[in-house]
Design a protein around this motif. Structure first.
Motif, PDB file in Angstrom:
ATOM      1  N   SER A 154      -7.019 -11.854  -4.164  1.00 55.99           N
ATOM      2  CA  SER A 154      -5.841 -11.251  -3.127  1.00 55.99           C
ATOM      3  C   SER A 154      -4.999 -10.452  -3.200  1.00 55.99           C
ATOM      4  O   SER A 154      -4.748  -9.574  -2.867  1.00 55.99           O
ATOM      5  N   MET A 155      -4.551 -11.261  -3.935  1.00 57.82           N
ATOM      6  CA  MET A 155      -3.213 -11.594  -4.711  1.00 57.82           C
ATOM      7  C   MET A 155      -3.060  -9.780  -5.474  1.00 57.82           C
ATOM      8  O   MET A 155      -2.258  -8.815  -5.261  1.00 57.82           O
ATOM      9  N   LEU A 156      -3.988  -9.661  -6.126  1.00 56.21           N
ATOM     10  CA  LEU A 156      -4.502  -8.147  -7.150  1.00 56.21           C
ATOM     11  C   LEU A 156      -4.188  -7.270  -6.577  1.00 56.21           C
ATOM     12  O   LEU A 156      -3.785  -6.263  -6.660  1.00 56.21           O
ATOM     13  N   GLY A 157      -4.918  -7.361  -5.216  1.00 53.62           N
ATOM     14  CA  GLY A 157      -5.169  -6.100  -3.947  1.00 53.62           C
ATOM     15  C   GLY A 157      -3.485  -6.254  -3.595  1.00 53.62           C
ATOM     16  O   GLY A 157      -3.386  -4.649  -3.126  1.00 53.62           O
ATOM     17  N   VAL A 158      -2.557  -6.951  -3.100  1.00 53.78           N
ATOM     18  CA  VAL A 158      -1.583  -6.418  -2.787  1.00 53.78           C
ATOM     19  C   VAL A 158      -0.589  -6.389  -4.180  1.00 53.78           C
ATOM     20  O   VAL A 158       0.516  -4.882  -3.698  1.00 53.78           O
ATOM     21  N   ILE A 159      -0.704  -6.493  -5.452  1.00 55.65           N
ATOM     22  CA  ILE A 159       0.471  -6.062  -6.310  1.00 55.65           C
ATOM     23  C   ILE A 159      -0.007  -4.400  -6.957  1.00 55.65           C
ATOM     24  O   ILE A 159       1.249  -3.923  -6.907  1.00 55.65           O
ATOM     25  N   ALA A 160      -1.657  -4.820  -7.446  1.00 55.53           N
ATOM     26  CA  ALA A 160      -2.061  -3.514  -7.753  1.00 55.53           C
ATOM     27  C   ALA A 160      -3.002  -2.846  -7.114  1.00 55.53           C
ATOM     28  O   ALA A 160      -3.357  -1.571  -7.207  1.00 55.53           O
ATOM     29  N   GLY A 161      -3.574  -3.235  -6.143  1.00 55.98           N
ATOM     30  CA  GLY A 161      -4.727  -2.360  -4.760  1.00 55.98           C
ATOM     31  C   GLY A 161      -5.773  -2.566  -5.655  1.00 55.98           C
ATOM     32  O   GLY A 161      -5.863  -2.750  -6.562  1.00 55.98           O
TER      33      GLY A 161
END
Length: 323
Positions: A154-161
């Motif tokens: 989920s955080m990868l999606g926030v930071i890098a998409g």
């Protein structure tokens, strides 16, 4: 470790693309296979480079417009010897590119029957350990759970998409830990039947009290574990995830919540669930900080991944990127 990158290039752009690659200092080895690709059709260009140069070369290739359909793949080389001194090889780090992180996380955190089975078995094993007050059995349950990667996804999606990773990560988290709690509850009922002489008051067990309460030291430990987990993902050190899960309270706290609900102790269930929520929040915040620092210092770009399939056992990572 050094990397090999394979691109499919439009035939009419191959010569210009090769010439531009020749001029880049990051390229250590360069091969061309004309008309070697059937789907998508085109020439295959293979680059050998230091690990730290992988992201820059992929960005250069995709931005050049020469890569057909945006298709490329990376693999890890066991060794790479250059005919002349290569400082970028001597000084390379183990930083992974976003696309490799996405592949690792997807392999571990997709909402599949295997993922759910591991989470359920983790809850059952942890419940036995908590009931019997056997720390090593609880730790075994923690190690079994692939419960860290969905949160980092989920955080990868926030930071890098891409942003779709956020919802997929949260869905896998809720489904996985929900099943873990259910398995712990069912195991508690089974243990009551198998061991009727044992007390059903879970709070008499010291490890239950520890993992259902919130303390300053526990919060610090979870924050440190979450940051370590962020490094596990950004360096592709899948083997170190067990240490992260042991340090976090995610598995035992949710297991206690399920057991307490099954035994009718709503107060304990609420306390354990609150501990789980706090740990989830810490993982999201502190692993996200690690990813953000990596973005600002090293990557400075969004991920190119749309969909991919990979086989980590062969260190092969194939990615289809946005054209």
């Amino acid at each position: 470790m050094p990397k090999s990158i394979q691109f499919v290039v439009s035939t009419e752009r191959t010569d210009d693309f090769i010439e531009r690659l020749r001029q880049r200092r990051e390229v250590i080895g360069l091969s061309l296979h004309r008309d070697a690709s059937v789907k998508p059709p085109g020439d295959v260009v293979v680059i050998q480079c230091a690990n730290d140069d992988t992201g820059r070369l992929i960005h250069f290739a995709t931005e050049s417009g020469a890569v057909r359909g945006g298709s490329f793949g990376t693999s890890t080389l066991e060794s790479l010897a250059a005919s002349q001194p290569q400082e970028n090889l001597d000084r390379e780090t183990n930083e992974a590119i976003w696309e490799e992180m996405d592949t690792l996380i997807r392999n571990e955190a997709n909402l599949t029957p295997n993922y759910l089975a591991f989470m359920g078995l983790s809850g059952a094993v942890a419940a036995v350990g908590l009931w019997s007050n056997l720390l090593h059995v609880v730790i075994a349950g923690m190690v079994l759970a692939p419960g860290f990667f969905p949160l980092v996804r989920s955080m990868l999606g926030v930071i890098a998409g891409p942003r779709g990773l956020v919802s997929r990560g949260l869905l896998a988290t809720l489904a996985g830990y929900g099943l873990l709690g259910l398995a712990a509850a069912l195991t508690a009922w089974l243990l009551v039947w198998l061991d009727p002489a044992a007390t059903t008051n879970l709070e008499t067990r010291p490890w239950v009290r520890y993992w259902s309460s919130i303390s300053a030291s526990g919060l610090l430990l979870s924050a440190l574990a979450a940051m370590a987990g962020g490094l596990v993902v950004t360096t592709l050190r899948r083997d170190l995830e067990a240490g992260v899960m042991i340090a976090l309270a995610l598995v035992p706290s949710m297991g206690i919540a399920g057991m307490a609900l099954a035994l009718g102790d709503l107060s304990l269930a609420g306390s354990a669930f609150l501990r789980w929520v706090v740990d989830v929040a810490e993982v999201l915040i502190f692993s996200g900080i690690v990813l953000l620092v990596k973005q600002l210092l090293f990557h400075r770009r969004k991920t190119l991944v749309a969909t991919s399939a990979a086989a980590p056992e062969t260190s092969r990572r194939a990615m289809d990127v946005f054209p």
